[in-house]
Design a protein around this motif. Structure first.
Motif, short mmCIF file in Angstrom:
data_model
loop_
_atom_site.label_atom_id
_atom_site.label_comp_id
_atom_site.label_asym_id
_atom_site.label_seq_id
_atom_site.Cartn_x
_atom_site.Cartn_y
_atom_site.Cartn_z
N ALA A 119 0.79 -1.23 0.00
CA ALA A 119 0.00 0.00 0.00
C ALA A 119 0.82 1.28 0.00
N GLY A 120 2.03 1.29 0.54
CA GLY A 120 2.79 2.53 0.60
C GLY A 120 2.11 3.54 1.52
N THR A 121 1.48 4.56 0.95
CA THR A 121 0.73 5.54 1.74
C THR A 121 -0.75 5.18 1.88
N TYR A 141 4.82 -4.37 3.19
CA TYR A 141 5.92 -5.19 3.66
C TYR A 141 6.04 -5.06 5.19
N PRO A 142 6.15 -6.19 5.91
CA PRO A 142 6.12 -6.14 7.38
C PRO A 142 7.40 -5.63 8.02
N ILE A 147 5.07 -0.10 8.65
CA ILE A 147 3.73 -0.37 9.18
C ILE A 147 3.31 0.71 10.17
N LYS A 148 4.24 1.19 10.99
CA LYS A 148 3.91 2.25 11.95
C LYS A 148 3.40 3.49 11.23
N GLU A 176 -1.97 -4.14 8.59
CA GLU A 176 -1.03 -5.18 9.02
C GLU A 176 0.03 -5.41 7.96
N GLY A 177 1.13 -6.00 8.38
CA GLY A 177 2.16 -6.41 7.44
C GLY A 177 1.74 -7.66 6.68
N HIS A 178 2.14 -7.71 5.42
CA HIS A 178 1.89 -8.91 4.60
C HIS A 178 2.97 -9.02 3.54
#
Length: 301
Positions: A119-121, A141-142, A147-148, A176-178
């Motif tokens: 997703a980026g932003t 990317y997790p 992610i923060k 979430e990270g994926h």
């Protein structure tokens, strides 16, 4: 209106000569267009006449070399295009459009469940949440810093005060990270074939990840003839690096097929998709993006 006209850079002024040169490129090379926006020190404001408030975006301050090479700490033109299509399709707006015979209204997200990969932003997901999506799941990317920052942008952006009056229907937001192709996680196992729409913006520049990305799209997309994946990607790293994602046989392995695939530039001009246009000048190819609609393979009658 130019695709990037809704963006405003925020943050401290800089005296870096490179920034002065960058800001002058449009004068020196009038056909040049910026396709990545923001940095860790300079966030972005996205302003739409159809939203009550501008959307604020921070960019992740990534330090690890692997994370930097993913370039998720920028907002890319593919996200701008996808957000524009979601907004126009949902609100029945008039924008330059041909879509190779498809209807702009097919980008209506009212009452749908969406997931964004890489997703980026997360601008397209946020736009969907403000336009009437019921459930929004956003992944990248997790990496902790990625992610923060993503969570901060998404939760700030999809606040009801930013929603379109009478259209805001959001019931759940998940960030979430994926890692693409990693399907044994709690997120993946709990959301298999869950989503009406899978959103992918500027994720095709890594050909070695195409198989994993196709796997994730096929895994999360609902088993329904109305379900769609929207994949938008720029040509800035070269057409040959991204076109393999659309290989019909490899998509079919994940139960997917291309419904429509065309090209759209930063001013809304459209043309047919071509796998090979020969040598393309970088200042020209940066203006263009591939826009695709994927669906479940239809069973023969």
């Amino acid at each position: 209106m130019a695709l990037t006209s809704r963006l405003t850079l925020t943050g401290p002024d800089t005296n870096d000569p490179e920034d002065y040169l960058s800001s002058s490129l449009g004068i020196i090379f009038p056909d040049d267009v910026t396709n990545q926006h923001g940095d860790a020190d300079h966030g972005l404001l996205y302003t739409s006449p159809h939203l009550p408030n501008p959307l604020q975006f921070s960019l992740a301050n990534v330090t690890e070399e692997k994370e930097r090479h993913l370039f998720s700490h920028y907002l890319w033109n593919s996200s701008l295009v996808l957000a524009e299509l979601i907004e126009a399709g949902t609100l029945d707006l008039s924008i330059p459009w041909s879509g190779l015979g498809g209807k702009l209204s097919e980008f209506d997200v009212t009452g749908l469940e969406t997931i964004e990969l890489g997703a980026g932003t997360a601008l397209p997901s946020i736009m969907g949440g403000l336009m009437g999506s019921k459930r929004v799941v956003v992944t990248d990317y997790p990496a902790p810093e990625v992610i923060k920052t993503l969570k901060e942008n998404v939760l700030r952006g999809v606040d009801k005060k930013n929603g379109v009056e009478g259209r805001y229907k959001l019931e759940e937001v998940v960030v979430e990270g994926h890692g693409w192709g990693e399907l044994g996680t709690e997120l993946a196992e709990g959301n298999k074939n869950r989503f009406d729409r899978v959103l992918v913006a500027d994720c095709l520049w890594m050909p070695w990840q195409h198989a994993n990305l196709r796997k994730s799209v096929g895994w999360f997309l609902r088993e329904d003839e109305r379900a769609r994946a929207w994949v938008v990607a720029g040509f800035h790293t070269g057409r040959e690096k991204m076109r393999g994602f659309f290989d019909a046989e490899k998509l079919a392995e994940e139960g997917l097929e291309v419904e429509r695939l065309w090209e759209r530039d930063c001013d809304g001009e459209e043309r047919e998709w071509v796998e090979d246009r020969g040598v393309e000048d970088i200042s020209v190819r940066k203006r263009w993006l591939a826009v695709s609609v994927l669906r479940r393979i239809r069973k023969s009658e």
